[in-house]
Design a protein around this motif. Structure first.
Motif, mmCIF file in Angstrom:
data_model
loop_
_atom_site.group_PDB
_atom_site.id
_atom_site.type_symbol
_atom_site.label_atom_id
_atom_site.label_comp_id
_atom_site.label_asym_id
_atom_site.label_seq_id
_atom_site.Cartn_x
_atom_site.Cartn_y
_atom_site.Cartn_z
ATOM 1 N N UNK A 177 19.758 -22.382 4.875
ATOM 2 C CA UNK A 177 19.342 -21.212 5.603
ATOM 3 C C UNK A 177 20.368 -21.534 6.562
ATOM 4 N N UNK A 178 19.166 -20.508 7.741
ATOM 5 C CA UNK A 178 20.843 -20.863 9.200
ATOM 6 C C UNK A 178 21.031 -22.053 9.717
ATOM 7 N N UNK A 179 22.503 -22.428 9.803
ATOM 8 C CA UNK A 179 22.501 -23.824 10.095
ATOM 9 C C UNK A 179 23.447 -24.836 9.385
ATOM 10 N N UNK A 180 23.357 -24.180 7.701
ATOM 11 C CA UNK A 180 23.900 -24.687 7.209
ATOM 12 C C UNK A 180 24.965 -24.248 7.094
ATOM 13 N N UNK A 181 26.007 -25.386 6.410
ATOM 14 C CA UNK A 181 26.768 -25.064 5.609
ATOM 15 C C UNK A 181 27.656 -23.791 4.734
ATOM 16 N N UNK A 182 27.862 -22.681 3.894
ATOM 17 C CA UNK A 182 28.196 -21.576 3.669
ATOM 18 C C UNK A 182 28.180 -22.427 2.429
ATOM 19 N N UNK A 183 27.819 -21.971 1.138
ATOM 20 C CA UNK A 183 28.738 -22.884 -0.730
ATOM 21 C C UNK A 183 30.448 -22.838 -0.026
ATOM 22 N N UNK A 184 30.502 -23.479 -0.632
ATOM 23 C CA UNK A 184 32.228 -23.120 -0.674
ATOM 24 C C UNK A 184 32.376 -22.667 -2.217
ATOM 25 N N UNK A 185 33.486 -21.847 -2.331
ATOM 26 C CA UNK A 185 32.892 -21.064 -3.709
ATOM 27 C C UNK A 185 34.704 -20.266 -3.866
ATOM 28 N N UNK B 141 21.873 -2.319 6.968
ATOM 29 C CA UNK B 141 23.494 -2.404 8.094
ATOM 30 C C UNK B 141 23.723 -2.988 9.291
ATOM 31 N N UNK B 142 23.100 -2.399 9.937
ATOM 32 C CA UNK B 142 22.210 -2.174 11.499
ATOM 33 C C UNK B 142 22.124 -3.493 11.720
ATOM 34 N N UNK B 143 21.347 -3.600 11.094
ATOM 35 C CA UNK B 143 20.575 -4.736 11.537
ATOM 36 C C UNK B 143 21.367 -6.154 11.769
ATOM 37 N N UNK B 144 22.465 -6.166 10.470
ATOM 38 C CA UNK B 144 23.039 -6.834 10.139
ATOM 39 C C UNK B 144 24.578 -6.948 11.046
ATOM 40 N N UNK B 145 24.883 -6.197 11.724
ATOM 41 C CA UNK B 145 25.972 -5.602 12.569
ATOM 42 C C UNK B 145 25.915 -5.945 13.805
ATOM 43 N N UNK B 146 24.142 -5.808 14.297
ATOM 44 C CA UNK B 146 23.675 -6.706 15.319
ATOM 45 C C UNK B 146 23.442 -8.263 15.231
ATOM 46 N N UNK B 147 23.616 -8.727 14.274
ATOM 47 C CA UNK B 147 23.282 -10.144 14.602
ATOM 48 C C UNK B 147 25.355 -10.443 14.193
ATOM 49 N N UNK B 148 25.527 -9.502 13.835
ATOM 50 C CA UNK B 148 27.232 -9.976 13.502
ATOM 51 C C UNK B 148 27.641 -10.473 15.201
ATOM 52 N N UNK B 149 27.421 -9.235 16.491
ATOM 53 C CA UNK B 149 27.450 -8.835 17.396
ATOM 54 C C UNK B 149 26.886 -10.404 18.655
ATOM 55 N N UNK B 150 25.783 -10.444 18.462
ATOM 56 C CA UNK B 150 24.847 -11.606 18.787
ATOM 57 C C UNK B 150 25.660 -12.959 18.268
ATOM 58 N N UNK B 151 26.338 -13.239 17.877
ATOM 59 C CA UNK B 151 26.720 -14.469 17.391
ATOM 60 C C UNK B 151 28.060 -14.816 18.524
ATOM 61 N N UNK C 71 29.569 -22.058 8.779
ATOM 62 C CA UNK C 71 28.169 -21.961 8.754
ATOM 63 C C UNK C 71 27.745 -20.800 8.350
ATOM 64 N N UNK C 72 26.172 -20.693 7.595
ATOM 65 C CA UNK C 72 25.026 -19.512 7.267
ATOM 66 C C UNK C 72 24.970 -19.720 9.227
ATOM 67 N N UNK C 73 24.742 -18.446 9.122
ATOM 68 C CA UNK C 73 24.515 -18.217 11.093
ATOM 69 C C UNK C 73 23.118 -17.534 10.683
ATOM 70 N N UNK C 74 22.422 -16.253 9.377
ATOM 71 C CA UNK C 74 21.288 -15.748 9.271
ATOM 72 C C UNK C 74 21.663 -15.714 7.967
ATOM 73 N N UNK C 75 20.163 -15.450 7.417
ATOM 74 C CA UNK C 75 19.746 -14.854 5.697
ATOM 75 C C UNK C 75 19.120 -13.429 5.994
ATOM 76 N N UNK C 76 19.201 -12.661 4.818
ATOM 77 C CA UNK C 76 18.148 -11.793 4.729
ATOM 78 C C UNK C 76 17.751 -11.460 3.412
ATOM 79 N N UNK C 77 16.218 -12.004 3.156
ATOM 80 C CA UNK C 77 16.109 -12.272 1.254
ATOM 81 C C UNK C 77 15.539 -10.825 1.304
ATOM 82 N N UNK C 78 15.271 -10.570 -0.634
ATOM 83 C CA UNK C 78 14.581 -8.931 -0.363
ATOM 84 C C UNK C 78 14.911 -7.804 0.417
ATOM 85 N N UNK C 79 16.014 -7.694 0.890
ATOM 86 C CA UNK C 79 16.718 -6.808 1.911
ATOM 87 C C UNK C 79 15.821 -5.089 1.454
#
Length: 158
Positions: free
Chosen positions: A9-17, A148-158, A134-142
């Motif tokens: 979920x948002x706020x957690x460290x992103x998985x390392x791979x 894409x526009x929603x994701x871009x807005x979330x990037x701008x809001x970081x 860190x995970x800032x936002x998660x979208x599932x069942x997209x």
């Protein structure tokens, strides 16, 4: 077949791979210091996946302005990814995850019904990782339209 759920979920460290992509090896640890969008999609050259990739391509300059990288991930082979990427002239890399390692780290594998049969596949999902890793936002069942526009807005809001 069992559905694997992830509590990512948002706020957690992103998985390392580390994984192979159309741009060479990708290591999550090397990406800190900038935002990263990782989107998971079922399969190259299918209608929804093509539209989604074209959407990210269309908005690529705006993501770049935000110092944000984009990676698409599916279980397709590097050969399939290279053909798909070249066909669509994608400016971002596609990660090949045939053994589902990255998919499982992000918890995107699901049991789905297809033509009346239960199959295991990728649930279309997108993760926004901030510059601190860190995970800032998660979208599932997209659903592709407008995503894409929603994701871009979330990037701008970081």
């Amino acid at each position: 077949m069992s559905s694997q759920t992830s509590s990512l979920t948002a706020g957690q460290p992103a998985p390392v791979f580390e994984a192979q992509s159309t741009a060479g090896s990708v290591q999550m640890s090397d990406l800190q210091g900038q935002a990263v969008v990782i989107y998971f999609y079922p399969r190259d050259n299918t209608p929804g996946c093509t539209i989604e990739a074209q959407g990210f391509k269309e908005h690529w300059p705006a993501f770049q302005e935000q110092n944000c990288l984009i990676y698409g991930v599916s279980r397709d082979s590097m050969t399939a990814h290279t053909k798909f990427s070249n066909k669509l002239e994608l400016p971002f890399a596609l990660i090949s995850d045939p053994d589902e390692t990255v998919c499982n780290l992000f918890g995107v594998m699901r049991d789905k019904m297809m033509y009346g049969k239960q199959v295991r596949g990728i649930e279309r999902s997108t993760f926004l990782i901030d510059a601190q890793g860190n995970v800032a936002k998660v979208w599932r069942g997209v659903k592709v339209p407008g995503h894409v526009e929603e994701v871009l807005q979330a990037v701008r809001d970081l």
